[in-house]
Design an enzyme around this catalytic site. Sequence first.
Site, PDB file in Angstrom:
ATOM      1  N   SER A 245       0.681  -5.504   1.392  1.00  0.00           N
ATOM      2  CA  SER A 245       0.078  -4.942   0.185  1.00  0.00           C
ATOM      3  C   SER A 245      -0.286  -3.486   0.423  1.00  0.00           C
ATOM      4  O   SER A 245      -0.297  -3.006   1.564  1.00  0.00           O
ATOM      5  CB  SER A 245      -1.191  -5.711  -0.204  1.00  0.00           C
ATOM      6  N   SER A 283       3.803  -9.023  -2.022  1.00  0.00           N
ATOM      7  CA  SER A 283       3.042  -7.786  -1.876  1.00  0.00           C
ATOM      8  C   SER A 283       2.133  -7.558  -3.080  1.00  0.00           C
ATOM      9  O   SER A 283       2.501  -7.803  -4.224  1.00  0.00           O
ATOM     10  CB  SER A 283       4.001  -6.598  -1.733  1.00  0.00           C
ATOM     11  N   ASP A 285       0.532  -4.524  -4.770  1.00  0.00           N
ATOM     12  CA  ASP A 285       0.564  -3.058  -4.806  1.00  0.00           C
ATOM     13  C   ASP A 285      -0.171  -2.580  -6.043  1.00  0.00           C
ATOM     14  O   ASP A 285       0.316  -2.731  -7.171  1.00  0.00           O
ATOM     15  CB  ASP A 285       2.011  -2.558  -4.818  1.00  0.00           C
TER      16      ASP A 285
END
Length: 361
Positions: A245, A283, A285
């Site tokens: 991340s 992830s 983000d």
Amino acid sequence: MEPLPQPHRAPGATPRRARDLGVVVGCGVTGPLDAITDVPGVRVGHTTVRRPPDVHSGVTAVVPDLVGPGSPLPAGVFTGNGYGKLIGTTQLTELGTLETPVLLTSTLSAFRVADALVGWMLRRPGCEQVRSLNPVVGECNDGFLSDIRARPVHEEHVRAALDTASDGPVAEGCVGAGTGTVALGFKAGIGTASRMMDLEGRRFTAGVLVQANFGGTLRVLGRALTPRSLGLGAGGPGPAADTGSCMIVVATDAPLDARQLTRVARRAVFALARTGAAYSHGSGDYAVAFGTRPDAGHPVADAELGPLFEAVLDGVEEAVLNSLLAADTTTGFGGRTVPALPADLLAAAVTGPWSPPPGDG
């Protein structure tokens, strides 16, 4: 609890930043500190929680001086990939306002940190009658190097980060929320950068801070670099390729509204692609962008935002590099070791003749 005024490094080691190596991203002018604290009214504090070998974690606080329930700041948020926990995002999206500092920490500690942030806010002068509050807390999973199930970040750590936040130089690398993070095959952590720009004849500053913990192949000024291409060998197994991340916080003193700040947040997430981010399934983000001075004159027209967008793209790219260069090789939970990005090898790879990196097999 271990509050660190500077990133932890071996005795005699000199902290490095991208510009120290001649790696200059873009053509923009940085602020005096090349940090998010170049934006007037923004402070940063860290508390590092380290109990070797199993615990490498912490909390980082980005504190706008003017923020509070009675004086919310305009803000925007953008999700590049939503496999994460950004507490407070729905109200941030709905109302476009920020009413607490932005805190970053480890995934399973995020909820405890949010509760501690609420408690800290309720004790502030002027908050005696507050009955509703929207804490904003982001996280990255530091479980590869730290015993994440121990949830080592507690209320006293949160208060220390908030109470010691400073408008001076920002510690980078293995500090605060970046103590146990890994990015692009190397030990990473906290990174920051800033840019100054003219909008409609007025000078403003944009600063960014990243908590880097994402997968992909490192790119530096467009060149792909891997541990093997830098002569470090393949190394041991790292975090799963589809995990990781990045939390990004953007601050600016330009008078923007929430819609415009959301556009700024988008560019912050877009900038991760320059560094080699994979934006994988696992992830998270995210970028949160806020303005520190909504009353600083007439709002900037949309058509004039180009220099600010470019400043944020360059700033995030540089901040990610700083997060890597300031970090130390770390051996953590389960005996796993993640190497630091060697500054000398990076400089040689970027300034020397280029050839495609060999595959890591």
